[in-house]
Design a protein around this motif. Structure first.
Motif, PDB file in Angstrom:
ATOM      1  N   LEU A  45       1.840   8.771 -21.177  1.00 48.50           N
ATOM      2  CA  LEU A  45       1.269   7.542 -20.604  1.00 48.50           C
ATOM      3  C   LEU A  45       2.162   6.333 -20.831  1.00 48.50           C
ATOM      4  CD1 LEU A  45      -2.578   7.686 -21.257  1.00 48.50           C
ATOM      5  CD2 LEU A  45      -1.357   7.864 -19.103  1.00 48.50           C
ATOM      6  N   VAL A  49       3.787   5.904 -17.734  1.00 48.64           N
ATOM      7  CA  VAL A  49       2.962   5.668 -16.540  1.00 48.64           C
ATOM      8  C   VAL A  49       2.412   4.239 -16.532  1.00 48.64           C
ATOM      9  CG1 VAL A  49       0.847   6.349 -15.340  1.00 48.64           C
ATOM     10  CG2 VAL A  49       2.344   8.098 -16.301  1.00 48.64           C
ATOM     11  N   ILE A  50       1.981   3.773 -17.700  1.00 42.28           N
ATOM     12  CA  ILE A  50       1.319   2.453 -17.762  1.00 42.28           C
ATOM     13  C   ILE A  50       2.224   1.317 -17.272  1.00 42.28           C
ATOM     14  CG2 ILE A  50       0.323   0.754 -19.374  1.00 42.28           C
ATOM     15  CD1 ILE A  50      -1.021   3.153 -20.773  1.00 42.28           C
ATOM     16  N   ALA A  67       0.842  -1.209   0.000  1.00 43.31           N
ATOM     17  CA  ALA A  67       0.000   0.000   0.000  1.00 43.31           C
ATOM     18  C   ALA A  67       0.874   1.255   0.000  1.00 43.31           C
ATOM     19  CB  ALA A  67      -0.922  -0.008   1.209  1.00 43.31           C
ATOM     20  N   LEU A 106      -4.872   4.205 -11.636  1.00 48.43           N
ATOM     21  CA  LEU A 106      -4.010   4.994 -10.748  1.00 48.43           C
ATOM     22  C   LEU A 106      -4.823   5.576  -9.582  1.00 48.43           C
ATOM     23  CD1 LEU A 106      -0.911   5.664 -11.312  1.00 48.43           C
ATOM     24  CD2 LEU A 106      -1.702   8.007 -11.530  1.00 48.43           C
ATOM     25  N   TYR A 145       3.501  12.835 -14.352  1.00 50.10           N
ATOM     26  CA  TYR A 145       2.598  13.050 -15.497  1.00 50.10           C
ATOM     27  C   TYR A 145       2.385  14.549 -15.720  1.00 50.10           C
ATOM     28  CZ  TYR A 145      -1.878  13.484 -17.926  1.00 50.10           C
ATOM     29  OH  TYR A 145      -2.862  13.861 -18.796  1.00 50.10           O
ATOM     30  N   ARG A 146       2.112  15.250 -14.610  1.00 54.83           N
ATOM     31  CA  ARG A 146       1.867  16.699 -14.725  1.00 54.83           C
ATOM     32  C   ARG A 146       3.103  17.408 -15.291  1.00 54.83           C
ATOM     33  NH1 ARG A 146      -1.217  17.129  -9.033  1.00 54.83           N
ATOM     34  NH2 ARG A 146      -3.359  17.256  -9.795  1.00 54.83           N
ATOM     35  N   LEU A 199       1.898   0.681 -13.632  1.00 56.76           N
ATOM     36  CA  LEU A 199       0.707  -0.073 -13.228  1.00 56.76           C
ATOM     37  C   LEU A 199       0.905  -1.558 -13.491  1.00 56.76           C
ATOM     38  CD1 LEU A 199      -1.954   2.290 -14.830  1.00 56.76           C
ATOM     39  CD2 LEU A 199      -1.525   2.016 -12.400  1.00 56.76           C
ATOM     40  N   SER A 217      -4.837   2.249  -1.480  1.00 55.11           N
ATOM     41  CA  SER A 217      -3.609   2.272  -0.660  1.00 55.11           C
ATOM     42  C   SER A 217      -3.787   3.202   0.532  1.00 55.11           C
ATOM     43  CB  SER A 217      -2.421   2.777  -1.486  1.00 55.11           C
ATOM     44  OG  SER A 217      -2.261   1.973  -2.601  1.00 55.11           O
ATOM     45  N   THR A 220       2.589   1.559  -3.375  1.00 51.83           N
ATOM     46  CA  THR A 220       1.627   1.964  -4.419  1.00 51.83           C
ATOM     47  C   THR A 220       1.292   3.451  -4.274  1.00 51.83           C
ATOM     48  OG1 THR A 220       0.691  -0.241  -4.293  1.00 51.83           O
ATOM     49  CG2 THR A 220      -0.634   1.407  -5.402  1.00 51.83           C
ATOM     50  N   LEU A 221       1.026   3.847  -3.042  1.00 50.75           N
ATOM     51  CA  LEU A 221       0.636   5.250  -2.820  1.00 50.75           C
ATOM     52  C   LEU A 221       1.751   6.198  -3.262  1.00 50.75           C
ATOM     53  CD1 LEU A 221      -1.574   7.064  -1.586  1.00 50.75           C
ATOM     54  CD2 LEU A 221      -0.340   6.975   0.544  1.00 50.75           C
ATOM     55  N   PHE A 255       2.458   5.915  -7.117  1.00 47.17           N
ATOM     56  CA  PHE A 255       1.372   6.456  -7.946  1.00 47.17           C
ATOM     57  C   PHE A 255       1.282   7.974  -7.830  1.00 47.17           C
ATOM     58  CE2 PHE A 255      -1.628   2.588  -8.678  1.00 47.17           C
ATOM     59  CZ  PHE A 255      -0.556   1.875  -9.176  1.00 47.17           C
ATOM     60  N   VAL A 256       1.474   8.486  -6.604  1.00 46.18           N
ATOM     61  CA  VAL A 256       1.452   9.948  -6.452  1.00 46.18           C
ATOM     62  C   VAL A 256       2.641  10.553  -7.211  1.00 46.18           C
ATOM     63  CG1 VAL A 256       1.691  11.841  -4.804  1.00 46.18           C
ATOM     64  CG2 VAL A 256       0.163   9.964  -4.290  1.00 46.18           C
ATOM     65  N   ILE A 300      -4.317   4.625  -5.653  1.00 49.19           N
ATOM     66  CA  ILE A 300      -4.024   5.616  -4.600  1.00 49.19           C
ATOM     67  C   ILE A 300      -5.097   5.546  -3.511  1.00 49.19           C
ATOM     68  CG2 ILE A 300      -3.843   8.084  -4.104  1.00 49.19           C
ATOM     69  CD1 ILE A 300      -2.659   8.450  -6.902  1.00 49.19           C
ATOM     70  N   ALA A 346       4.007   9.221  -9.814  1.00 55.13           N
ATOM     71  CA  ALA A 346       3.672   9.102 -11.243  1.00 55.13           C
ATOM     72  C   ALA A 346       2.738  10.226 -11.671  1.00 55.13           C
ATOM     73  CB  ALA A 346       3.016   7.749 -11.505  1.00 55.13           C
ATOM     74  N   LEU A 347       1.834  10.570 -10.770  1.00 53.57           N
ATOM     75  CA  LEU A 347       0.891  11.651 -11.067  1.00 53.57           C
ATOM     76  C   LEU A 347       1.635  12.984 -11.214  1.00 53.57           C
ATOM     77  CD1 LEU A 347      -2.134  11.477 -11.335  1.00 53.57           C
ATOM     78  CD2 LEU A 347      -2.361  12.169  -8.968  1.00 53.57           C
ATOM     79  N   GLU A 382      -0.375  13.291 -24.229  1.00 53.24           N
ATOM     80  CA  GLU A 382      -0.777  12.323 -23.211  1.00 53.24           C
ATOM     81  C   GLU A 382      -0.369  10.901 -23.598  1.00 53.24           C
ATOM     82  OE1 GLU A 382      -4.438  12.747 -20.448  1.00 53.24           O
ATOM     83  OE2 GLU A 382      -5.065  11.481 -22.127  1.00 53.24           O
ATOM     84  N   THR A 437      -3.928  15.004 -26.677  1.00 56.35           N
ATOM     85  CA  THR A 437      -3.964  13.547 -26.859  1.00 56.35           C
ATOM     86  C   THR A 437      -2.586  13.028 -27.240  1.00 56.35           C
ATOM     87  OG1 THR A 437      -6.253  13.726 -27.563  1.00 56.35           O
ATOM     88  CG2 THR A 437      -5.129  11.662 -28.088  1.00 56.35           C
TER      89      THR A 437
END
Lengths: 438, 260
Positions: A140, A143-144, A14, B141, A28-29, A147, B148, A17-18, A21-22, B145, A24-25, A136, A133
């Protein structure tokens, strides 16, 4: 049951992942901003090329074809000079240098205005959704995989946590491997810091336990001597007294009965102490259960005959690993109980032999039996079944507790069942059919 | 599309995950077991399927306010179910069957509310082929999040010292419940079932609702950067009511202990 490994893996996966993923976010930005900047730079480059082509003096010219999602216009003092076929006739953005957003043709566009010197303006625009698009889809791609690789990370965490907990498993296995009478300290060379205190405390506990058991063992052997001697002396005095008091004296009879009860109680208490699995070192040999039963039933036969009870032995030779002395105590207790609780003239059967390939000892009587709800409790020390306790039967309620000790010592199982006779109780002891090592 | 998917899914999943975590931690604390969760999951799946199937009917109901009113009702329902849960959890042993039923219903309502939105969103946008990858990746995603964070909230509640574990779980549930009422009022304001009021303050510069912390606080506390007076009053009133429920439950336990 709560599992440290499962809890740790769940929390670690957990947390991983948290955080990932954060991250990755945020990535991404940042990547999208970077991609936007790159596309803006490309728009600037396109605009500069168009500026180079913008020398024509003709006005209102339209270029056919073009790239989808891309339009341009060249203006001369607010008069159209050149435009792509898809571009509107009106200016697509303001006559002021810089990037902006505009809406036309049913889409949102990213626009750029460049000045070509004097009154000339070059305007280029790209569809914002196409740009987004495109950007992105590129971002992506990074990012993918995150996952997709998450299950691999979870598996790795599972394995690594398992490795990390290996010392704990090793310690647990070492404790499990210890025999019931092995109170030696745990031998764990170079333990991890987290287990050091546990091992140290466990060893201290084992040491204290060994000392306590040793004291109890000494007490049992000393008490045997110290208690039996005065009882034997009392018996002799009472025997001598019989010649001095009138025959049939009820006081003397009561005194004799009291001494017998005390003798029985002391013997039972000593048996209970002697048969505790933690205290004794069993002396296991290959024995024939049937021969042992023959010997014990023969020894006790007079007591059954005195009550006109029939005692029969069935079965066949059955060899097993066991402590002969302990097994004799066990059978004696079971037969004593059967004799006491079966009415005069009743029937008691003993089976000693192989049953379904398992060495089995069964003592069945034709007494009142024990209600099924009370059958577990009779193994408790000093517990006597209510209905039976009211009868004129002497006993301390220790016989089945001793039986239980000896059963545990042999790794056997004891079961109370309905007697195969008309009524009564059957006590069935099933021994393991392999050699017992204690 | 990716970012939108993350935000929408995260917002819904986080709320449900934190609620499930707090109830799980509470159940562990009072030795209730997890039967209520295994009962709630299939019920919620049926609820989500029904919600999605009758979406058009729901949306058109009540002059077009059907979906918002239903969502607000589900959220208010969760809060109303949490109140007796708090009373029973804090009171003496027993009444376990009631707790099981109430927890099952609360989780079912919460999951139907949250997952129905996700289901509708993902189904609608994933059908647009060019955006499918972004929608699925963003949803995964966001879900990752949210779940988690829920697991870690559960871990934090379980790691609390014994003395603080029950108050910690109950306080978290009270905050989630009040937050749900806050969200319900926002939904009803959107469809003019409640008057739209000028905000009491604007804290978006301090903490954006779209940031991760903002989303987390939205899920746990019902954080709103520009709340109106009605929202703030209802939020505080709900917290007070939850506090009374906790006190009532505690008094019941004391009374039970004295009788024993």
């Amino acid at each position: 049951m709560k599992s440290i490994r499962r809890s740790l893996v769940t929390m670690l996966v957990a947390a991983f992942t948290l955080v990932s993923f954060v991250a990755a976010l945020n990535g991404y930005r940042a990547s999208m901003d970077k991609a936007e900047a790159l596309l803006d730079a490309q728009l600037q480059y396109s605009a500069e090329i168009l500026v180079g082509l913008g020398g024509s003096e003709s006005r209102g010219q339209t270029l056919g074809g073009g790239v989808e999602g891309f339009v341009f216009q060249i203006w001369d003092a607010e008069h159209p000079v050149l435009r792509s076929a898809a571009a509107p006739e009106l200016p697509i953005t303001a006559f002021e240098e810089g990037y902006r957003y505009a809406n036309f043709g049913g889409f949102r566009w990213r626009t750029l205005t460049v000045s070509m010197g004097g009154q000339r303006w070059g305007m280029v625009a790209e569809r914002a959704d196409v740009r987004h698009t495109l950007a992105e889809s590129v971002v992506l791609e990074s990012v993918i995989p995150l996952l997709l690789w998450l299950p691999v990370a979870a598996l790795l965490i599972w394995v690594l946590v398992g490795w990390g907990l290996a010392p704990l498993r090793e310690l647990s296995a070492q404790i499990n491997r210890k025999a019931s009478d092995d109170l030696a300290p745990l031998d764990y060379a170079d333990p991890p810091a987290e287990l050091h205190q546990v091992i140290s405390s466990t060893n201290g506990l084992l040491l204290r336990l060994a000392a306590a058991l040793q004291r109890e063992k000494h007490f049992a052997s000393h008490a045997a001597h110290e208690l039996r001697t005065p009882i034997s002396a009392l018996k002799i005095h009472l025997h001598n007294l019989e010649s001095e008091v009138p025959a049939g004296s009820s006081a003397l009879q009561h005194a004799n009965e009291g001494i017998e009860r005390m003798h029985h109680l002391v013997e039972q208490l000593l048996d209970l102490a002697r048969t505790q699995p933690e205290l004794i070192t069993a002396n296991f040999h290959t024995i024939d259960l049937h021969t042992l039963a023959q010997r014990v039933t023969a020894e006790l036969w007079p007591a059954f005959e005195a009550r006109q009870q029939s005692l029969s032995l069935q079965g066949e030779p059955a060899t097993m690993q066991g402590d002969e002395t302990m097994l004799a105590i066990l059978l004696r207790n079971l037969l004593d109980n059967a004799r006491k609780y079966t009415p005069a003239g009743g029937e008691i059967t003993v089976f000693a032999g192989d049953r379904d390939g398992t060495p089995t000892l069964e003592v069945a009587d034709s007494g009142p039996g024990i209600p099924s709800g009370e059958r577990q409790r009779v193994f408790e020390r000093f517990y006597r079944v209510g209905a039976r306790a009211g009868e004129d039967v002497s006993g301390a309620g220790l016989g089945l507790a001793i039986t239980q000790h000896i059963v545990q010592l042999h790794g056997a199982q004891v079961q109370l069942a309905d007697s195969p006779l008309d009524s009564g109780l059957a006590v069935v002891v099933r021994f393991p059919n392999t050699a017992v090592s204690v | 599309m990716f970012l939108n998917s993350v935000v929408i899914v995260l917002r819904e999943v986080l709320e449900a995950a934190v609620l499930v975590s707090a109830l799980l931690a509470l159940a562990r604390r009072i030795h209730l077991g997890q039967r209520w969760l295994w009962l709630a999951l299939p019920l919620a799946a049926v609820g989500v399927a029904l919600y999605a199937s009758f979406l058009a009917v729901i949306t058109d109901a009540l002059d077009g306010a059907g979906q918002e009113v239903l969502n607000a009702s589900l959220q208010a329902g969760v809060y109303l179910l949490l109140l007796p849960i708090l009373v029973l959890a804090c009171s003496a042993e027993g009444r376990r069957q009631w707790l099981t039923v109430l927890m099952t219903l609360a989780i079912t309502c919460a999951i139907v509310r949250e997952c129905a939105e996700i289901h509708i969103y993902v189904r609608a946008f994933a059908a647009l082929g060019e955006h499918a990858a972004a929608v699925w990746a963003g949803s995964a995603l966001g879900m990752g999040i949210g779940i988690s964070a829920g697991v870690l909230v559960y871990g934090a509640l379980r790691a609390m010292p014994q003395r603080w574990a029950l108050p910690g779980c109950c306080a978290t549930l009270a905050l989630i419940g009040a937050g749900m009422i806050m969200q319900a009022t926002m939904l009803l304001e959107q469809v003019d079932w409640l008057p739209d009021q000028s905000p009491l303050w604007d804290s978006s510069a301090l903490l954006s609702e779209q940031s991760f912390v903002g989303e987390l606080l939205y899920a746990v506390l019902g954080y709103e950067a520009t709340p109106g007076p009605l929202q703030v009053s209802l939020y505080l009133g709900c917290l007070l009511l939850a506090g009374i429920a906790l006190w009532w439950g505690r008094m019941g336990r004391v009374k039970h202990a004295v009788q024993d």
